[in-house]
Design a protein around this motif. Structure first.
Motif, mmCIF file in Angstrom:
data_model
loop_
_atom_site.group_PDB
_atom_site.id
_atom_site.type_symbol
_atom_site.label_atom_id
_atom_site.label_comp_id
_atom_site.label_asym_id
_atom_site.label_seq_id
_atom_site.Cartn_x
_atom_site.Cartn_y
_atom_site.Cartn_z
ATOM 1 N N ASP A 51 0.744 -1.162 -0.019
ATOM 2 C CA ASP A 51 0.093 -0.052 -0.011
ATOM 3 C C ASP A 51 0.897 1.265 0.036
ATOM 4 N N ARG A 56 1.586 5.999 -8.532
ATOM 5 C CA ARG A 56 0.802 4.959 -9.436
ATOM 6 C C ARG A 56 1.971 3.789 -9.998
ATOM 7 N N SER A 94 -0.802 -1.795 -4.552
ATOM 8 C CA SER A 94 -2.180 -2.274 -4.908
ATOM 9 C C SER A 94 -3.186 -1.030 -4.265
ATOM 10 N N ARG A 95 -2.881 -0.401 -3.206
ATOM 11 C CA ARG A 95 -4.015 0.565 -3.032
ATOM 12 C C ARG A 95 -3.124 1.994 -2.572
ATOM 13 N N ASP A 129 -7.920 5.079 -2.955
ATOM 14 C CA ASP A 129 -8.659 3.960 -2.151
ATOM 15 C C ASP A 129 -9.253 4.449 -0.876
ATOM 16 N N MET A 147 -15.057 6.475 -1.802
ATOM 17 C CA MET A 147 -14.279 5.539 -1.148
ATOM 18 C C MET A 147 -14.416 5.560 0.416
#
Length: 252
Positions: free
Chosen positions: A4, A75, A80-81, A106, A209
């Motif tokens: 993350d 990114r 993943s998040r 997220d 979110m």
């Protein structure tokens, strides 16, 4: 988790140097920590020749800068998040960013987010109108009424934190790096920022979110009203009110 990312966004006048302890504390989560200074403050480029003036031409510039940072730096690292931990002005920027680009974030962790400024002694609408009129009359780059150059407040004068040690640490960093100091906001910054907080309120349901909003019970800088209404209207927002806390929750 280990893959993350957590982006830490600071408040008005601040720089990432103020949040090195926060980054240190976040290490235990295993996530990667990213920090950036908003345009016009900290170690980022100033918008005006007078480095002391808090200025932005369009609040959307802050949002676009964050988008660029996420797309070009965060990114591509393959996390993943992506979560954003944002304080005050940073919280206002993160909210507008998440409303406009929900696919890029997220989750939001908002620390005393700037969603309704304390414009006392005037109501928000009056402060906005005054800042707008002054900006139309070529005063957009002038300090807002009652604001001026940076000066050092004593711990007793300030109402940001109860932590004398951390306040002294922050002031020491400014003394050691005078180039990152910032004075008061300009009329243009004020009108752009108030309008952006109104927009954030109108678009509350676009926060899709998970959001955790930390509210300071004794905040002298931002008011709780729009924090409450936005959190109530957002899809998945949990409000955590910390009674007796001053504005700078991450420093408290």
């Amino acid at each position: 988790g280990a893959d993350d990312a957590i982006i830490v966004l600071n408040g008005r006048t601040e720089s990432y140097l103020k949040y090195l302890e926060v980054a240190y504390d976040l290490r235990g989560l295993g996530a990667s920590v990213y920090m950036m200074d908003h345009r016009g403050q900290g170690s980022s480029g100033r918008m005006l020749s007078d480095r002391q003036k808090g200025y932005v031409k369009h609040f959307g510039d802050y949002v676009r800068d964050l988008k660029k940072f996420v797309q070009r730096v965060v990114r591509p690292a393959g996390h993943s998040r992506v979560f954003i931990l944002a304080h005050s002005l940073g919280g206002g920027i993160a909210t507008r960013f998440a409303q406009r680009h929900p696919h890029l974030v997220d989750g939001l962790l908002l620390s005393a987010p700037m969603l309704e400024m304390n414009t006392a002694p005037y109501p928000e609408s009056v402060a906005y109108a005054a800042a707008q009129v002054l900006t139309w009359f070529w005063q957009g780059e002038s300090y807002a009424p009652g604001k001026g150059e940076y000066y050092t407040e004593t711990f007793e004068e300030q109402t940001l934190t109860h932590s004398e040690a951390r306040y002294a640490m922050g002031e020491a960093k400014l003394a050691a790096n005078p180039m990152i100091r910032l004075g008061g906001p300009t009329n243009r910054w004020l009108s752009e920022s108030i309008w952006a907080t109104w927009r954030a309120g109108w678009d509350a349901e676009k926060l899709t979110m998970p959001v955790i909003l930390f509210q300071a019970g004794d905040d002298q800088y931002v008011k709780p009203g729009r924090q409450n209404s936005i959190c109530a209207e957002a899809v998945n927002c949990q409000k955590v009110r910390i009674e007796g806390a001053s504005h700078e929750l991450l420093i408290e």
